[in-house]
Design a protein around this motif. Structure first.
Motif, PDB file in Angstrom:
ATOM      1  N   LYS A  41      48.754  40.321  47.637  1.00  0.00           N
ATOM      2  CA  LYS A  41      49.075  39.553  46.573  1.00  0.00           C
ATOM      3  C   LYS A  41      48.213  39.470  45.380  1.00  0.00           C
ATOM      4  O   LYS A  41      48.562  39.622  44.223  1.00  0.00           O
ATOM      5  CB  LYS A  41      49.502  38.044  47.159  1.00  0.00           C
ATOM      6  CG  LYS A  41      49.945  37.417  45.989  1.00  0.00           C
ATOM      7  CD  LYS A  41      50.635  35.976  46.765  1.00  0.00           C
ATOM      8  CE  LYS A  41      50.969  34.933  45.747  1.00  0.00           C
ATOM      9  NZ  LYS A  41      51.517  33.651  46.411  1.00  0.00           N
ATOM     10  N   LEU A  42      47.021  39.166  45.616  1.00  0.00           N
ATOM     11  CA  LEU A  42      45.953  39.238  44.643  1.00  0.00           C
ATOM     12  C   LEU A  42      45.658  40.527  43.757  1.00  0.00           C
ATOM     13  O   LEU A  42      45.997  40.410  42.321  1.00  0.00           O
ATOM     14  CB  LEU A  42      44.502  38.904  45.238  1.00  0.00           C
ATOM     15  CG  LEU A  42      43.373  38.884  44.041  1.00  0.00           C
ATOM     16  CD1 LEU A  42      43.540  37.775  43.285  1.00  0.00           C
ATOM     17  CD2 LEU A  42      42.247  38.698  44.801  1.00  0.00           C
ATOM     18  N   GLN A  43      46.042  41.866  44.463  1.00  0.00           N
ATOM     19  CA  GLN A  43      45.928  42.858  43.659  1.00  0.00           C
ATOM     20  C   GLN A  43      46.912  43.182  42.921  1.00  0.00           C
ATOM     21  O   GLN A  43      46.895  43.472  41.898  1.00  0.00           O
ATOM     22  CB  GLN A  43      45.453  43.962  44.863  1.00  0.00           C
ATOM     23  CG  GLN A  43      45.446  45.349  44.099  1.00  0.00           C
ATOM     24  CD  GLN A  43      45.482  46.560  45.063  1.00  0.00           C
ATOM     25  OE1 GLN A  43      44.613  47.317  45.111  1.00  0.00           O
ATOM     26  NE2 GLN A  43      46.605  46.700  45.883  1.00  0.00           N
ATOM     27  N   ALA A  44      47.919  42.916  43.519  1.00  0.00           N
ATOM     28  CA  ALA A  44      49.337  43.167  42.685  1.00  0.00           C
ATOM     29  C   ALA A  44      49.590  42.192  41.312  1.00  0.00           C
ATOM     30  O   ALA A  44      49.926  42.735  40.486  1.00  0.00           O
ATOM     31  CB  ALA A  44      50.601  42.820  43.518  1.00  0.00           C
ATOM     32  N   GLY A  45      48.965  40.996  41.626  1.00  0.00           N
ATOM     33  CA  GLY A  45      49.039  39.882  40.396  1.00  0.00           C
ATOM     34  C   GLY A  45      47.972  40.650  39.341  1.00  0.00           C
ATOM     35  O   GLY A  45      48.234  40.301  38.189  1.00  0.00           O
ATOM     36  N   ARG A  47      46.964  43.785  38.826  1.00  0.00           N
ATOM     37  CA  ARG A  47      47.582  44.979  38.357  1.00  0.00           C
ATOM     38  C   ARG A  47      48.579  44.694  37.137  1.00  0.00           C
ATOM     39  O   ARG A  47      48.592  44.998  36.140  1.00  0.00           O
ATOM     40  CB  ARG A  47      47.997  45.661  39.465  1.00  0.00           C
ATOM     41  CG  ARG A  47      46.952  46.619  39.924  1.00  0.00           C
ATOM     42  CD  ARG A  47      47.683  47.435  41.018  1.00  0.00           C
ATOM     43  NE  ARG A  47      46.716  48.018  42.133  1.00  0.00           N
ATOM     44  CZ  ARG A  47      45.731  49.029  41.898  1.00  0.00           C
ATOM     45  NH1 ARG A  47      45.688  49.672  40.399  1.00  0.00           N
ATOM     46  NH2 ARG A  47      44.903  49.489  42.695  1.00  0.00           N
ATOM     47  N   GLN A  48      49.522  43.785  37.709  1.00  0.00           N
ATOM     48  CA  GLN A  48      50.508  43.260  36.595  1.00  0.00           C
ATOM     49  C   GLN A  48      49.968  42.715  35.202  1.00  0.00           C
ATOM     50  O   GLN A  48      50.590  42.743  34.405  1.00  0.00           O
ATOM     51  CB  GLN A  48      51.497  42.088  37.352  1.00  0.00           C
ATOM     52  CG  GLN A  48      52.766  41.748  36.594  1.00  0.00           C
ATOM     53  CD  GLN A  48      53.543  41.026  37.217  1.00  0.00           C
ATOM     54  OE1 GLN A  48      53.144  40.242  38.208  1.00  0.00           O
ATOM     55  NE2 GLN A  48      54.805  41.091  36.837  1.00  0.00           N
ATOM     56  N   ALA A  49      48.942  41.952  35.525  1.00  0.00           N
ATOM     57  CA  ALA A  49      48.176  41.163  34.363  1.00  0.00           C
ATOM     58  C   ALA A  49      47.295  42.219  33.580  1.00  0.00           C
ATOM     59  O   ALA A  49      46.600  41.806  32.647  1.00  0.00           O
ATOM     60  CB  ALA A  49      47.455  39.964  34.794  1.00  0.00           C
ATOM     61  N   GLY A  50      47.190  43.468  34.044  1.00  0.00           N
ATOM     62  CA  GLY A  50      46.609  44.544  33.403  1.00  0.00           C
ATOM     63  C   GLY A  50      44.880  44.314  33.683  1.00  0.00           C
ATOM     64  O   GLY A  50      43.978  44.701  32.753  1.00  0.00           O
ATOM     65  N   LEU A 184      45.374  33.659  40.206  1.00  0.00           N
ATOM     66  CA  LEU A 184      46.221  34.501  39.266  1.00  0.00           C
ATOM     67  C   LEU A 184      46.952  33.802  38.199  1.00  0.00           C
ATOM     68  O   LEU A 184      47.215  34.176  37.275  1.00  0.00           O
ATOM     69  CB  LEU A 184      47.684  35.000  40.213  1.00  0.00           C
ATOM     70  CG  LEU A 184      47.035  36.051  41.310  1.00  0.00           C
ATOM     71  CD1 LEU A 184      48.349  36.331  42.093  1.00  0.00           C
ATOM     72  CD2 LEU A 184      46.685  37.346  40.553  1.00  0.00           C
ATOM     73  N   SER A 185      47.110  32.445  38.363  1.00  0.00           N
ATOM     74  CA  SER A 185      47.614  31.604  37.525  1.00  0.00           C
ATOM     75  C   SER A 185      46.519  31.432  36.241  1.00  0.00           C
ATOM     76  O   SER A 185      46.944  31.146  34.824  1.00  0.00           O
ATOM     77  CB  SER A 185      47.897  29.987  37.596  1.00  0.00           C
ATOM     78  OG  SER A 185      46.754  29.337  38.111  1.00  0.00           O
ATOM     79  N   GLY A 186      45.187  31.691  36.113  1.00  0.00           N
ATOM     80  CA  GLY A 186      44.262  31.865  35.122  1.00  0.00           C
ATOM     81  C   GLY A 186      44.118  33.185  34.620  1.00  0.00           C
ATOM     82  O   GLY A 186      43.386  33.083  33.507  1.00  0.00           O
TER      83      GLY A 186
END
Length: 187
Positions: A41-45, A47-50, A184-186
């Motif tokens: 989940k951390l890695q996916a988030g 990656r999605q955030a660049g 991830l929220s940060g």
């Protein structure tokens, strides 16, 4: 090595998530599944955030950690190519790896720490990163460790005991202790 498309002030470090550990006597751990889910989940988030994903692998003379073992690679369940990868030969991810130079060239100022051995390579990397001036988010649920027995007293400490101790000594000194969602929220 993949080039970054944009400069990011944050990088995710995935430390020692390599099949070498599967060949150690203390593997498997009851915490393995929650760790996998949290790290994925951390890695996916990220990656999605660049956010660039940096893999760090440990190499030493123990047979599963030798460079020629075939085990110095991401665990099979960890998808995607890292932005960059570094090999280390000591507990922290900075000494003689080129990581600090790479991070500074990318403009990275904040690190997200995850990986295997919460109290060893992850904690040591967090401490060194803080000393080098990086802001550090230590994502405990995306780290993994194993029970340990104190040689002097015979007392066994659970993986959770070790994680709790690591959080205690890092919090507000070397790192901000966060869970995956807060991290991830940060971004």
């Amino acid at each position: 090595m993949t080039n970054l498309k944009t400069r990011a002030p944050i990088a995710l470090l995935i430390i020692d998530v390599q099949p070498s550990f599967e060949h150690m006597p203390y593997w498997p751990s009851g915490q393995r599944q929650p760790f996998q889910q949290a790290l994925l989940k951390l890695q996916a988030g990220c990656r999605q955030a660049g956010v660039p994903v940096v893999h760090i692998f440990h190499i030493d003379n123990d047979p599963p950690f030798r460079a020629d073992s075939g085990l110095i690679r991401p665990m099979d369940w960890l998808p995607g190519q890292p932005t960059v990868l570094f090999d280390k030969h000591v507990h922290n991810a900075f000494t003689d790896t080129g990581l600090d130079v790479w991070l500074r060239r990318q403009g990275v100022q904040r690190l997200i720490i995850s990986g295997i051995r919460t109290e060893q390579c992850c904690e040591t990397t967090a401490r060194v990163a803080s000393d080098l001036g990086y802001a550090v988010d230590f994502v405990s649920e995306a780290t993994l460790t194993f029970p340990m027995t104190h040689k002097g007293t015979g007392q066994t400490f659970s993986a959770q005991d070790i994680i709790t101790r690591t959080e205690l000594v890092l919090a507000d000194r070397f790192a901000r202790i966060v869970n995956v969602d807060t991290c991830l929220s940060g971004l």
